[in-house]
Design an enzyme around this catalytic site. Sequence first.
Site, PDB file in Angstrom:
ATOM      1  N   THR A   1      -1.208 -15.823   0.755  1.00 33.74           N
ATOM      2  CA  THR A   1      -1.122 -17.104   1.463  1.00 33.74           C
ATOM      3  C   THR A   1      -0.886 -16.894   2.959  1.00 33.74           C
ATOM      4  OG1 THR A   1      -0.147 -19.308   1.458  1.00 33.74           O
ATOM      5  CG2 THR A   1       1.372 -17.500   1.124  1.00 33.74           C
ATOM      6  N   HIS A  11       0.819  -1.213   0.000  1.00 31.27           N
ATOM      7  CA  HIS A  11       0.000   0.000   0.000  1.00 31.27           C
ATOM      8  C   HIS A  11       0.857   1.268   0.000  1.00 31.27           C
ATOM      9  CE1 HIS A  11      -4.153  -1.801   0.679  1.00 31.27           C
ATOM     10  NE2 HIS A  11      -3.322  -2.816   0.520  1.00 31.27           N
TER      11      HIS A  11
END
Length: 361
Positions: A199, A70
Amino acid sequence: MFAKAILALAALAVTVKAVPTPEAVCSQGRRASSAACCVWFDVLDDIQENLFDGGECGEEVHESLRLTFHDAIGFSPKLFREGKFGGGGADGSIMAFSEIETNFHANNGVDEIVETQRPFAIAHGVSFGDFIQFAGAVGVSNCAGGPRLQFLAGRSNHSQPSPDLLVPEPSDPNDTIFARMGDAGFSPNEVVDLLISHTVAAQDHVDSTIPGTPFDSTPSSFDSQFFVETLLKGTLFPGNGSNVGEVQSPLGGEFRLFSDANIARDARTACEWQSFITDHASMVSKFEKVMAKLATLGQNPRALTDCSEVIPVPNSSKLPPPTLPAGKSLKDVEGACRATPFPAISAAPGPATTVAPVPPS
Ligand code: HEM
Ligand SMILES: *[C@@H]1O[C@H](CO)[C@@H](O)[C@H](O)[C@H]1NC(C)=O
Ligand SMILES: *[C@@H]1O[C@H](CO)[C@@H](O)[C@H](O)[C@H]1NC(C)=O
Ligand SMILES: *[C@@H]1O[C@H](CO)[C@@H](O)[C@H](O)[C@H]1NC(C)=O
Ligand SMILES: *[C@@H]1O[C@H](CO)[C@@H](O)[C@H](O)[C@H]1NC(C)=O
């Protein structure tokens, strides 16, 4: 001819002499390739103990890995071409201007980890951009089967706020995501490589009634279960019905993003997605490669110092093989790679189970 050879030899000697072999000795006798790397051993000790609960692959690690993205993805050559400011990439602006950037819709929830990390960066006198990428790299090294990411230090601490709308949303169609990521320099397959991060991930805010709901059944293992489970037919919503950016998942307690479901099945990316199920080594090396690119978006890597030696070597003990969750069979798989059939993996024994949430810490 002879003179030329002598000259060449002399040049060689100079080159060899100029290659630095300095080894800096840092705290506790640890060695680094450059004295500029020593501070990172101290940051390492501090964050492993006080940010990651003694070296776990838990919630703070997941949030720190998400933050690397981000911060970095706030970089748009397209905006620069249009004569606008396109963001500084992996520049720490999400921390320096958190009051602006954490209010962007796609950054919902990152304010927590920004506030948690900031005092560590300030205490050690390192730039926000460096700290964010370092924390992500150290954090993911704690995950079983995890990668050892490159870490380059020396990003400027000066930045400007990123423009809004550069971070992909889970409700974005595949083409929107590929276009935005393509603008930042990533091919569709490299988007899959970046999504290996999911994951070791959970959601808190897409359905805020069920915080800590993971994207696969093994959120603290850097294994390939995510790639198996995202290809199973969706059958249920784990929480309070359908939310924007959510689609049905195959297991109670598991969350599926609309974007992950689409990219897993898109003809352009389905084969890359499926390939990781049976090739953990490739999953790790492709993640290392694509993260080196992400971590230097908007930066000049040649102006940075390679301090990768500070990143811990992950536990390389063997992960269990990928399995279909108990109660599922190959009939439940929505394989989408035309070139290669879905691998013949077996189902875990026993009755169908639900996935436990990631505990907050
Ligand atoms: C391609 C576009 C992507 C989309 C649309 C996306 C979307 C999301 C969403 C919606 C969440 C849940 C946030 C919450 O509700 O708390 C999430 C979590 C996460 N994402 Fe992504 N993501 C993308 C790419 C990436 C990349 C490139 C990385 C890292 C390299 C990343 C790392 C993570 C991690 C580690 C989490 C788990 C955070 C936690 O457990 O607290 N994601 N992502
Ligand atoms: C980086 O900038 C922030 C303000 O945005 C400041 O609080 C911090 O001390 C600075 N760190 C360094 C190493 O200059
Ligand atoms: C769950 O969804 C229903 C309707 O979709 C809504 O009325 C209710 O407030 C939601 N519950 C929570 C806890 O958000
Ligand atoms: C986007 O993903 C969906 C679901 O996987 C797929 O049906 C669709 O064809 C994809 N779009 C394109 C343009 O390939
Ligand atoms: C490595 O992982 C295995 C399996 O999870 C665990 O039993 C072992 O204690 C770990 N070793 C270290 C050094 O963390």
